[in-house]
Design an enzyme around this catalytic site. Structure first.
Site, PDB file in Angstrom:
ATOM      1  N   CYS A   2       0.863  -1.157   0.000  1.00  0.00           N
ATOM      2  CA  CYS A   2       0.000   0.000   0.000  1.00  0.00           C
ATOM      3  C   CYS A   2       0.907   1.216   0.000  1.00  0.00           C
ATOM      4  O   CYS A   2       2.118   1.103   0.160  1.00  0.00           O
ATOM      5  CB  CYS A   2      -0.859  -0.008   1.253  1.00  0.00           C
ATOM      6  SG  CYS A   2      -1.688  -1.597   1.493  1.00  0.00           S
ATOM      7  N   ARG A  27       0.745   1.875  -5.833  1.00  0.00           N
ATOM      8  CA  ARG A  27       0.969   0.807  -4.857  1.00  0.00           C
ATOM      9  C   ARG A  27      -0.319   0.071  -4.488  1.00  0.00           C
ATOM     10  O   ARG A  27      -0.290  -0.884  -3.719  1.00  0.00           O
ATOM     11  CB  ARG A  27       1.552   1.402  -3.575  1.00  0.00           C
ATOM     12  CG  ARG A  27       2.929   1.916  -3.794  1.00  0.00           C
ATOM     13  CD  ARG A  27       3.447   2.633  -2.577  1.00  0.00           C
ATOM     14  NE  ARG A  27       4.883   2.627  -2.661  1.00  0.00           N
ATOM     15  CZ  ARG A  27       5.670   1.729  -2.093  1.00  0.00           C
ATOM     16  NH1 ARG A  27       5.152   0.794  -1.343  1.00  0.00           N
ATOM     17  NH2 ARG A  27       6.964   1.773  -2.250  1.00  0.00           N
ATOM     18  N   TRP A  74      -3.870  -1.848  -1.155  1.00  0.00           N
ATOM     19  CA  TRP A  74      -3.964  -3.069  -1.960  1.00  0.00           C
ATOM     20  C   TRP A  74      -4.224  -4.160  -0.936  1.00  0.00           C
ATOM     21  O   TRP A  74      -3.344  -4.485  -0.129  1.00  0.00           O
ATOM     22  CB  TRP A  74      -2.664  -3.304  -2.720  1.00  0.00           C
ATOM     23  CG  TRP A  74      -2.743  -4.482  -3.641  1.00  0.00           C
ATOM     24  CD1 TRP A  74      -3.242  -4.493  -4.902  1.00  0.00           C
ATOM     25  CD2 TRP A  74      -2.295  -5.820  -3.368  1.00  0.00           C
ATOM     26  NE1 TRP A  74      -3.137  -5.761  -5.442  1.00  0.00           N
ATOM     27  CE2 TRP A  74      -2.556  -6.595  -4.526  1.00  0.00           C
ATOM     28  CE3 TRP A  74      -1.701  -6.449  -2.273  1.00  0.00           C
ATOM     29  CZ2 TRP A  74      -2.250  -7.949  -4.615  1.00  0.00           C
ATOM     30  CZ3 TRP A  74      -1.394  -7.800  -2.366  1.00  0.00           C
ATOM     31  CH2 TRP A  74      -1.673  -8.528  -3.532  1.00  0.00           C
ATOM     32  N   ASN A  98       1.708  -0.453   5.567  1.00  0.00           N
ATOM     33  CA  ASN A  98       1.991  -1.111   4.290  1.00  0.00           C
ATOM     34  C   ASN A  98       2.728  -2.401   4.603  1.00  0.00           C
ATOM     35  O   ASN A  98       3.770  -2.364   5.245  1.00  0.00           O
ATOM     36  CB  ASN A  98       2.871  -0.201   3.418  1.00  0.00           C
ATOM     37  CG  ASN A  98       3.501  -0.946   2.253  1.00  0.00           C
ATOM     38  OD1 ASN A  98       2.904  -1.875   1.705  1.00  0.00           O
ATOM     39  ND2 ASN A  98       4.695  -0.539   1.873  1.00  0.00           N
ATOM     40  N   GLY A  99       2.194  -3.539   4.146  1.00  0.00           N
ATOM     41  CA  GLY A  99       2.893  -4.801   4.376  1.00  0.00           C
ATOM     42  C   GLY A  99       1.987  -5.803   5.062  1.00  0.00           C
ATOM     43  O   GLY A  99       0.763  -5.673   5.049  1.00  0.00           O
ATOM     44  N   GLU A 479       5.545 -12.923 -22.141  1.00  0.00           N
ATOM     45  CA  GLU A 479       5.208 -11.545 -21.777  1.00  0.00           C
ATOM     46  C   GLU A 479       3.890 -11.119 -22.430  1.00  0.00           C
ATOM     47  O   GLU A 479       3.061 -10.452 -21.812  1.00  0.00           O
ATOM     48  CB  GLU A 479       6.367 -10.618 -22.184  1.00  0.00           C
ATOM     49  CG  GLU A 479       6.096  -9.122 -22.131  1.00  0.00           C
ATOM     50  CD  GLU A 479       5.779  -8.591 -20.750  1.00  0.00           C
ATOM     51  OE1 GLU A 479       5.818  -9.354 -19.770  1.00  0.00           O
ATOM     52  OE2 GLU A 479       5.446  -7.391 -20.649  1.00  0.00           O
ATOM     53  N   LYS A 483       0.676  -9.816 -20.397  1.00  0.00           N
ATOM     54  CA  LYS A 483       0.070  -8.499 -20.663  1.00  0.00           C
ATOM     55  C   LYS A 483      -1.429  -8.641 -20.924  1.00  0.00           C
ATOM     56  O   LYS A 483      -2.233  -7.897 -20.388  1.00  0.00           O
ATOM     57  CB  LYS A 483       0.684  -7.890 -21.896  1.00  0.00           C
ATOM     58  CG  LYS A 483       1.785  -6.928 -21.975  1.00  0.00           C
ATOM     59  CD  LYS A 483       2.103  -5.826 -21.109  1.00  0.00           C
ATOM     60  CE  LYS A 483       2.333  -6.147 -19.671  1.00  0.00           C
ATOM     61  NZ  LYS A 483       3.663  -5.926 -19.207  1.00  0.00           N
ATOM     62  N   GLU A 486      -3.361  -9.645 -17.645  1.00  0.00           N
ATOM     63  CA  GLU A 486      -3.502  -8.638 -16.590  1.00  0.00           C
ATOM     64  C   GLU A 486      -4.394  -7.478 -17.017  1.00  0.00           C
ATOM     65  O   GLU A 486      -5.032  -6.853 -16.180  1.00  0.00           O
ATOM     66  CB  GLU A 486      -2.145  -8.150 -16.079  1.00  0.00           C
ATOM     67  CG  GLU A 486      -1.336  -7.309 -17.009  1.00  0.00           C
ATOM     68  CD  GLU A 486      -0.043  -6.792 -16.348  1.00  0.00           C
ATOM     69  OE1 GLU A 486       0.882  -6.477 -17.085  1.00  0.00           O
ATOM     70  OE2 GLU A 486       0.022  -6.707 -15.106  1.00  0.00           O
ATOM     71  N   HIS A 502       3.917 -31.125 -27.472  1.00  0.00           N
ATOM     72  CA  HIS A 502       4.042 -31.953 -26.268  1.00  0.00           C
ATOM     73  C   HIS A 502       2.866 -31.762 -25.312  1.00  0.00           C
ATOM     74  O   HIS A 502       2.977 -32.053 -24.129  1.00  0.00           O
ATOM     75  CB  HIS A 502       5.366 -31.656 -25.561  1.00  0.00           C
ATOM     76  CG  HIS A 502       6.549 -31.966 -26.425  1.00  0.00           C
ATOM     77  ND1 HIS A 502       6.931 -33.245 -26.726  1.00  0.00           N
ATOM     78  CD2 HIS A 502       7.396 -31.153 -27.106  1.00  0.00           C
ATOM     79  CE1 HIS A 502       7.975 -33.222 -27.534  1.00  0.00           C
ATOM     80  NE2 HIS A 502       8.285 -31.955 -27.782  1.00  0.00           N
ATOM     81  N   LYS A 602       1.034  -1.530  -8.882  1.00  0.00           N
ATOM     82  CA  LYS A 602       2.245  -1.320  -9.669  1.00  0.00           C
ATOM     83  C   LYS A 602       3.470  -1.873  -8.959  1.00  0.00           C
ATOM     84  O   LYS A 602       4.344  -2.468  -9.563  1.00  0.00           O
ATOM     85  CB  LYS A 602       2.409   0.181  -9.940  1.00  0.00           C
ATOM     86  CG  LYS A 602       3.619   0.553 -10.765  1.00  0.00           C
ATOM     87  CD  LYS A 602       3.374   0.282 -12.220  1.00  0.00           C
ATOM     88  CE  LYS A 602       4.572   0.565 -13.080  1.00  0.00           C
ATOM     89  NZ  LYS A 602       4.546  -0.275 -14.295  1.00  0.00           N
TER      90      LYS A 602
END
Ligand code: M6R
Length: 607
Positions: A2, A27, A74, A98-99, A479, A483, A486, A502, A602
């Site tokens: 956060c 954040r 978050w 935060n955490g 990637e 992208k 998300e 396979h 982010k």
């Protein structure tokens, strides 16, 4: 992960806290809140959802007071509701966090047994009650916070605001960043210098385990052992102005289009353009002594690491292993004393990457940080920083930072090859020339946006999408899938094209688009064979390749994106752009928030 802020100021604190929170929204953005002290009493306003909801509430019910704390969240513990939004409070204090406090269940049970009633599902409320409990035993705020910190396990940054204490904030750092900003008769605390940039550029960072007692006039840093310590204030380069979208609808679109410029800046940081040679690089160890290299990162940064592996193995003839940091840090990997690990991170604050770097350093390894934020924890901890000059990246999906990371990886690969005597001067010149061509090629590719948008129309209808690539285009396929997932929430997977047979080939049907990344490299013909395998099973192929690629493939292709001719070596830098634009436009067509996708943040400062 956060964003937290605290202000001991002159004039109304709440609007300044909101201004700082706007800079911390990267954040987390699922709820936000502010608490201030007015005539000694605590007042709070909190709101579910984006910061604009909090702004609207504050406009209707302004908070008075010149001291306060704020938070953008978050969610880790408890849904993103208003009740769970920070600041959390008791009758004596308010706190932002935060955490994660890992031992919160035990502490919560203990506090419940003492009669404390919890209003939220968060781990943070226990910090509020523990300090309150210490205060109730007659301790001062500083003594109460210190006693509490000793009981908390996990990674966190905290800022406390106390009822009746109009000139005091107490902050703490353990595993999550916290900075102090010094103004003229004002003091600020925040998750980073960017948040504090509108108020001051004089910044000091708390070290691991530090806590801090701040007033408007003074700041006292204490270390984990409670010794008073000095932490130097430096002039922070974080800009005062918040990045703007300009004429773009989203930051992500702007950042995609900035790429030719920022990769150009990054290239010129490492390359003497007039001589077309690499500038000297300051290695943290003797490149000749290395037997292998490790690369550790998360998410998109780890894809840059995977592409870097192809380049380092080719140009420096060194084996490379790439790990996601969340696995690496707990695997107890053996570290070569004096060996080299490269850490890649846009934010420089990713908790798992930071912890992995600490692990390597503690075990005698040497470290290079490929990092975009020069003042970040990872940048400050590394032996050597290899900067990416992408500028602030605001869109949660990494775009320009990724291509700048690729440039840094390319340069490190070539420089290692030279330093180890396995890459000739002539080859260095040839490869540098190819690298220097990438900004121009990228600019050309951005003009394909209308064609990309058309393809995105069809992707927006899909439930699943497969990305295929070979060689260095394989990590780019990973990637591409990341992208798309998300941003659009469409299920997507990246595969090595040769691995298709396979297992994943069973997925091919007429409903699933298969995006083939096919630069003209030495394995292009093999990629064509894999495309034929898809076509033979009625698969829907979207091919991204040079002008002749579709013709040569000689299979039915649903959509084709004709890329400019280019040397294949650094093609992933250029091919990244259509991959990013595809994900962006698909999300926009589907009405998703391209800058702030759901559930994400982010900077991931929790593990
Ligand atoms: O700041 P970092 O580069 O360390 O972040 C790593 C990942 O969290 C990040 O790349 C993430 O995967 C992005 N959302 C991808 O677009």
């Amino acid at each position: 992960m956060c964003g937290i802020v605290g202000i001991l100021g002159k004039g109304a604190a709440a609007p300044r806290i909101v201004e700082a929170l706007k800079r911390l929204e990267y954040r987390g953005y699922d709820s936000a809140g502010v608490a201030t002290l007015w005539h000694g009493e605590l007042h709070r306003v909190r709101a579910e959802g984006k910061l604009r909801n909090l702004e609207a509430k504050l406009a209707a019910h302004p908070l008075e007071g010149e001291i306060g704390i704020g938070h953008t969240r978050w969610a880790t513990h408890g849904k993103p509701t208003e009740t769970n939004a920070h600041p959390h409070a008791s009758d004596r204090l308010a706190v932002v966090h935060n955490g994660i406090i890992e031992n919160f269940r035990t502490l919560r049970d203990e506090l419940i047994a003492k009669g404390y009633r919890f209003a939220t599902e968060t781990d943070t409320e226990i910090a509020a009650f523990l300090v309150t409990d210490e205060l109730a035993q007659g301790k001062t705020p500083a003594e109460a916070v210190h006693a509490t910190l000793g009981r908390l396990r996990g990674a966190f940054a905290l800022v406390f605001l106390f009822k009746g204490e109009d000139n005091l904030l107490i902050g703490a750092r353990q595993g999550a960043p916290l900075a102090v900003g010094q103004g003229e008769g004002e003091m600020f605390l925040g998750s980073d210098a960017l948040a504090l940039a509108p108020f001051t550029d004089r910044i000091a960072y708390l070290e691991e385990g530090d806590w801090v007692i701040a007033t408007r006039e003074s700041v006292e840093f204490r270390d984990a052992g409670n010794n008073v310590v000095t932490r130097r204030f430096i002039k922070s380069p974080a800009g005062g102005l918040l990045a703007e979208k300009g004429n773009y609808r989203h930051f992500m679109a702007k950042e995609i289009h900035e790429q030719p410029e920022v990769i150009g800046h990054t290239i010129s940081h490492y390359v003497d353009l007039s001589a077309q040679r690499l500038k000297p690089f300051d290695w943290p160890c003797d490149p000749m002594s290395l037997n292998r290299i490790s690369i550790v990162a998360c998410g998109t940064a780890s894809m840059a690491g995977l592409i870097g592996k192809y380049w380092i193995e080719r140009f420096a003839r060194l084996p490379v292993e790439v790990d996601v940091a969340s696995e690496y840090r707990y695997r107890e990997p053996p570290i070569d004393k004096g060996g080299l690990t490269i850490f890649v991170s846009q934010s420089g604050e990713t908790a798992d990457t930071l912890a992995s770097m600490r692990y390597v350093r503690e075990h005698g390894g040497r470290t290079i940080a490929v990092v975009n934020v020069p003042t970040s924890s990872i940048a400050r901890l590394a032996d050597v920083v290899a900067p990416t000059l992408a500028g602030p990246e605001i869109g949660v999906a990494s775009t320009k930072a990724f291509t700048c990371q690729l440039v840094a990886m390319a340069v490190l690969a070539l420089a290692l090859g030279r330093a180890r005597g396995v890459l000739s001067e002539a080859e260095e010149g040839a490869r540098v020339a190819e690298l220097v061509a990438t900004p121009g090629l990228l600019a050309e590719v951005l003009k394909l946006e209308p064609a990309v948008e058309k393809i995105a129309q069809t992707l927006a209808q899909a439930r699943d999408v497969l990305y295929l690539g070979r060689g260095a285009a394989y990590p780019l396929a990973l990637e591409g899938a990341l992208k798309l997932k998300e941003l659009s929430y469409i299920h997507a997977e990246g595969y090595a094209a040769g691995e298709l047979k396979h297992g994943p080939i069973a997925l091919i049907d007429s409903a699933m688009p298969v995006i083939v990344l096919g630069p003209r490299d030495p394995v292009f013909e093999k990629t064509i064979s894999n495309m034929q395998e898809v076509a033979a099973r009625g698969g829907r192929i979207v091919l991204i390749g040079d002008a002749h690629a579709a013709e040569e493939a000689a299979v039915a292709i649903e959509s084709f994106l004709a890329m400019p001719d280019m040397a294949p070596t650094f093609a992933p830098i250029v091919y990244a752009a259509p991959v990013q634009m595809l994900a962006y436009h698909t999300a926009v067509i589907m009405g998703k928030d391209a800058d702030q996708p759901r559930n994400l943040a982010k900077s991931v400062t929790v593990e």
